[in-house]
Motif scaffolding. Structure first.
Motif, PDB file in Angstrom:
ATOM      1  N   ALA A 134       4.007  13.825  -8.451  1.00 42.07           N
ATOM      2  CA  ALA A 134       3.825  15.190  -7.923  1.00 42.07           C
ATOM      3  C   ALA A 134       2.376  15.617  -8.106  1.00 42.07           C
ATOM      4  CB  ALA A 134       4.752  16.160  -8.642  1.00 42.07           C
ATOM      5  N   GLU A 135       1.787  15.244  -9.198  1.00 40.29           N
ATOM      6  CA  GLU A 135       0.397  15.525  -9.600  1.00 40.29           C
ATOM      7  C   GLU A 135       0.187  16.983 -10.013  1.00 40.29           C
ATOM      8  OE1 GLU A 135       0.094  12.603  -9.416  1.00 40.29           O
ATOM      9  OE2 GLU A 135       0.320  11.735  -7.437  1.00 40.29           O
ATOM     10  N   SER A 136       0.705  17.948  -9.238  1.00 36.57           N
ATOM     11  CA  SER A 136       0.538  19.363  -9.572  1.00 36.57           C
ATOM     12  C   SER A 136       1.655  20.165  -8.910  1.00 36.57           C
ATOM     13  CB  SER A 136      -0.816  19.872  -9.061  1.00 36.57           C
ATOM     14  OG  SER A 136      -0.958  21.267  -9.333  1.00 36.57           O
ATOM     15  N   ARG A 183      -5.579  16.486  -1.259  1.00 32.82           N
ATOM     16  CA  ARG A 183      -5.027  15.861  -0.046  1.00 32.82           C
ATOM     17  C   ARG A 183      -3.748  15.057  -0.344  1.00 32.82           C
ATOM     18  NH1 ARG A 183     -10.062  12.967   2.196  1.00 32.82           N
ATOM     19  NH2 ARG A 183     -11.648  14.434   1.614  1.00 32.82           N
ATOM     20  N   LYS A 184      -2.845  15.746  -1.044  1.00 28.36           N
ATOM     21  CA  LYS A 184      -1.568  15.115  -1.394  1.00 28.36           C
ATOM     22  C   LYS A 184      -0.621  15.082  -0.198  1.00 28.36           C
ATOM     23  CE  LYS A 184       1.313  13.279  -4.237  1.00 28.36           C
ATOM     24  NZ  LYS A 184       1.060  11.979  -4.826  1.00 28.36           N
ATOM     25  N   ASN A 185      -0.834  16.014   0.711  1.00 28.76           N
ATOM     26  CA  ASN A 185       0.033  16.119   1.902  1.00 28.76           C
ATOM     27  C   ASN A 185       1.494  16.404   1.552  1.00 28.76           C
ATOM     28  OD1 ASN A 185      -2.068  15.734   3.733  1.00 28.76           O
ATOM     29  ND2 ASN A 185      -1.971  13.515   3.467  1.00 28.76           N
ATOM     30  N   GLY A 194       0.814  -1.220   0.000  1.00 32.18           N
ATOM     31  CA  GLY A 194       0.000   0.000   0.000  1.00 32.18           C
ATOM     32  C   GLY A 194       0.842   1.262   0.000  1.00 32.18           C
ATOM     33  N   CYS A 195       0.173   2.360   0.362  1.00 29.87           N
ATOM     34  CA  CYS A 195       0.807   3.684   0.352  1.00 29.87           C
ATOM     35  C   CYS A 195       0.631   4.314   1.726  1.00 29.87           C
ATOM     36  CB  CYS A 195       0.132   4.541  -0.723  1.00 29.87           C
ATOM     37  SG  CYS A 195       0.441   6.304  -0.555  1.00 29.87           S
ATOM     38  N   SER A 196       1.690   4.903   2.243  1.00 34.35           N
ATOM     39  CA  SER A 196       1.623   5.471   3.599  1.00 34.35           C
ATOM     40  C   SER A 196       0.742   6.723   3.632  1.00 34.35           C
ATOM     41  CB  SER A 196       3.025   5.816   4.095  1.00 34.35           C
ATOM     42  OG  SER A 196       3.545   6.867   3.317  1.00 34.35           O
ATOM     43  N   ASN A 197       0.537   7.357   2.487  1.00 35.45           N
ATOM     44  CA  ASN A 197      -0.317   8.546   2.423  1.00 35.45           C
ATOM     45  C   ASN A 197      -1.786   8.114   2.290  1.00 35.45           C
ATOM     46  OD1 ASN A 197      -0.778  11.337   2.301  1.00 35.45           O
ATOM     47  ND2 ASN A 197      -0.871  11.300   0.069  1.00 35.45           N
ATOM     48  N   ASN A 198      -2.065   7.489   1.167  1.00 36.07           N
ATOM     49  CA  ASN A 198      -3.389   6.897   0.918  1.00 36.07           C
ATOM     50  C   ASN A 198      -4.561   7.848   1.134  1.00 36.07           C
ATOM     51  OD1 ASN A 198      -4.383   4.639  -0.221  1.00 36.07           O
ATOM     52  ND2 ASN A 198      -4.523   3.405   1.639  1.00 36.07           N
ATOM     53  N   THR A 199      -4.348   9.135   0.913  1.00 30.71           N
ATOM     54  CA  THR A 199      -5.428  10.101   1.124  1.00 30.71           C
ATOM     55  C   THR A 199      -5.819  10.836  -0.160  1.00 30.71           C
ATOM     56  OG1 THR A 199      -3.786  11.755   1.714  1.00 30.71           O
ATOM     57  CG2 THR A 199      -4.848  10.612   3.543  1.00 30.71           C
ATOM     58  N   CYS A 200      -5.044  10.710  -1.226  1.00 24.17           N
ATOM     59  CA  CYS A 200      -5.301  11.511  -2.425  1.00 24.17           C
ATOM     60  C   CYS A 200      -6.703  11.206  -2.955  1.00 24.17           C
ATOM     61  CB  CYS A 200      -4.248  11.236  -3.493  1.00 24.17           C
ATOM     62  SG  CYS A 200      -2.594  11.654  -2.935  1.00 24.17           S
ATOM     63  N   THR A 201      -7.467  12.271  -3.210  1.00 26.25           N
ATOM     64  CA  THR A 201      -8.902  12.093  -3.445  1.00 26.25           C
ATOM     65  C   THR A 201      -9.242  11.436  -4.783  1.00 26.25           C
ATOM     66  OG1 THR A 201      -9.002  14.332  -4.327  1.00 26.25           O
ATOM     67  CG2 THR A 201      -9.528  14.071  -1.991  1.00 26.25           C
ATOM     68  N   PHE A 202      -8.285  11.426  -5.706  1.00 20.59           N
ATOM     69  CA  PHE A 202      -8.543  10.829  -7.020  1.00 20.59           C
ATOM     70  C   PHE A 202      -8.042   9.393  -7.102  1.00 20.59           C
ATOM     71  CE2 PHE A 202      -4.376  12.624  -6.944  1.00 20.59           C
ATOM     72  CZ  PHE A 202      -3.597  11.628  -7.487  1.00 20.59           C
ATOM     73  N   CYS A 203      -7.275   8.972  -6.092  1.00 21.46           N
ATOM     74  CA  CYS A 203      -6.491   7.732  -6.212  1.00 21.46           C
ATOM     75  C   CYS A 203      -7.275   6.539  -5.674  1.00 21.46           C
ATOM     76  CB  CYS A 203      -5.173   7.894  -5.451  1.00 21.46           C
ATOM     77  SG  CYS A 203      -4.115   6.446  -5.583  1.00 21.46           S
ATOM     78  N   TYR A 204      -7.208   5.470  -6.419  1.00 17.51           N
ATOM     79  CA  TYR A 204      -7.907   4.247  -6.024  1.00 17.51           C
ATOM     80  C   TYR A 204      -6.924   3.094  -5.785  1.00 17.51           C
ATOM     81  CZ  TYR A 204      -6.745   3.496 -10.870  1.00 17.51           C
ATOM     82  OH  TYR A 204      -6.038   3.405 -12.038  1.00 17.51           O
ATOM     83  N   MET A 205      -5.648   3.345  -6.087  1.00 15.01           N
ATOM     84  CA  MET A 205      -4.704   2.236  -6.247  1.00 15.01           C
ATOM     85  C   MET A 205      -4.565   1.357  -4.996  1.00 15.01           C
ATOM     86  SD  MET A 205      -1.736   3.556  -8.808  1.00 15.01           S
ATOM     87  CE  MET A 205      -0.834   4.587  -7.712  1.00 15.01           C
ATOM     88  N   TYR A 206      -4.443   2.004  -3.852  1.00 14.20           N
ATOM     89  CA  TYR A 206      -4.172   1.205  -2.643  1.00 14.20           C
ATOM     90  C   TYR A 206      -5.266   1.378  -1.591  1.00 14.20           C
ATOM     91  CZ  TYR A 206       0.324   1.385  -4.988  1.00 14.20           C
ATOM     92  OH  TYR A 206       1.313   1.306  -5.927  1.00 14.20           O
ATOM     93  N   ALA A 207      -6.448   1.819  -2.045  1.00 10.63           N
ATOM     94  CA  ALA A 207      -7.538   2.124  -1.101  1.00 10.63           C
ATOM     95  C   ALA A 207      -7.877   0.919  -0.229  1.00 10.63           C
ATOM     96  CB  ALA A 207      -8.764   2.592  -1.871  1.00 10.63           C
TER      97      ALA A 207
HETATM   98  S1  SF4 Z   1      -1.575   9.202  -5.504  1.00 13.00           S
HETATM   99 FE1  SF4 Z   1      -1.546   9.598  -3.279  1.00 13.00          FE
HETATM  100  S2  SF4 Z   1      -2.675   7.880  -2.345  1.00 13.00           S
HETATM  101 FE2  SF4 Z   1      -2.177   7.292  -4.454  1.00 13.00          FE
HETATM  102  S3  SF4 Z   1      -0.241   6.168  -4.280  1.00 13.00           S
HETATM  103 FE3  SF4 Z   1       0.323   8.309  -4.692  1.00 13.00          FE
HETATM  104  S4  SF4 Z   1       0.583   9.266  -2.676  1.00 13.00           S
HETATM  105 FE4  SF4 Z   1      -0.518   7.316  -2.371  1.00 13.00          FE
END
Ligand code: SF4
Length: 289
Positions: A131-133, A143-145, A24-37
């Motif tokens: 980075a996304e943006s 919520r990229k943090n 998984g991902c330690s952040n796991n909060t990005c609102t568009f991301c489904y990868m490791y939900a």
């Molecule tokens: S987009 Fe955000 S939640 Fe998805 S893997 Fe990257 S840091 Fe994690």
């Protein structure tokens, strides 16, 4: 070897041996991301990771050319263990040419320059950073943090320490209202990082993501194909990052672009203009997740 859950990797790692060092991902909060939900984040134990490496080395060690450490932010793993894994790869995969990993800006900034140089020396060739943006308002909204400052510092630190970076941005995250800020600030981010590779994907949402809910409630608008092209045009017009290899040819993109900054920018702008004039876009059914 038993992978835990779905495993994701960058397109350029399609032929790599993928080793899960985290789940998984330690952040796991990005609102568009489904990868490791669906995954509870954890760092795998040394024994678990080495057991996978041993099995792969025994069965096809001679055939491996590239190794990719997954899941979401493998660089979070403490440096002594990463060094041990890199050493194992060097000794047991004699034809492996490179090792790469996903990492966040926080992962990079948490490590000292000595640690990063040691990782480079041990064979970690590149870190993929989503980075996304480059726009801090958008980074907060999704919520990229991470802030653009942290992303830039991380990219510059990796460069100083001899590790390449591949930076991914996502077109459409600012919606039509903020597409200009998203494009310009993302270009400024790339200019400051001057990564070896940069890529733009186009936003695609799975129905169960937080952002899809925002769209359904009318709180957020998606870009049309024309607006997506305009956003990429503005981005390219503000780029000054000599030598960066740029790709925007992911299945999600309306127009496939590839080139090297800065010399290929005029040609890519021409391709965008032509595609928009003729409405020659990859159809949505081919862009679906
Ligand atoms: S987009 Fe955000 S939640 Fe998805 S893997 Fe990257 S840091 Fe994690």
């Amino acid at each position: 070897m038993q992978y835990e859950g779905d495993v994701y990797r960058p397109p350029s790692e399609a032929r790599s041996l993928i080793i899960q060092v985290t789940i998984g991902c330690s952040n796991n909060t990005c609102t568009f991301c489904y990868m490791y939900a669906d995954k509870q984040f954890r760092i795998r134990t040394r024994e678990e990771i080495l057991a996978d490496l041993e099995e792969c080395a025994r069965d096809y060690g001679q055939y491996v050319r590239r190794v990719f450490f997954a899941d979401g932010d493998a660089l979070i793993v403490r440096t002594p263990l990463l060094l041990e894994l890199l050493d194992y790869v060097k000794k047991h995969f004699p034809y492996a040419e490179r090792v790469t990993a996903y990492g966040t800006a926080s992962d990079v900034l948490r490590k000292s320059e000595e640690e990063l140089r040691a990782l480079a020396q041990a064979g970690l060739q590149m870190v993929y950073i989503g980075a996304e943006s480059g726009d801090d308002t958008i980074l907060r909204q999704i919520r990229k943090n991470q802030t653009s400052r942290q992303l830039i510092e991380a990219g510059q630190k990796l460069k100083r320490c001899g590790i390449q970076t591949s930076v991914t941005l996502i077109s459409g995250l600012g919606g039509p209202e903020h597409m200009e800020e998203h494009a310009i600030h993302s270009a400024e981010l790339i200019n400051a990082m001057n990564p070896e590779y940069a890529a733009i994907l186009s936003l695609q949402l799975r129905a169960d993501s937080v952002m899809a809910g925002e769209v359904a409630r009318g709180e957020r608008k998606l870009l049309t194909a024309d607006q997506t092209v305009d956003e990429t045009r503005i981005f390219l017009e503000h780029i000054d990052s000599p030598g960066t290899i740029f790709r925007s040819n992911h299945a999600s993109n309306y127009v496939a672009l590839a080139g090297v900054f800065n010399e290929d920018i005029p040609d890519m702008l021409r391709q965008l203009e032509e595609a928009k004039a003729r409405h020659r876009y990859r159809p949505d059914w081919m862009r679906e997740l």
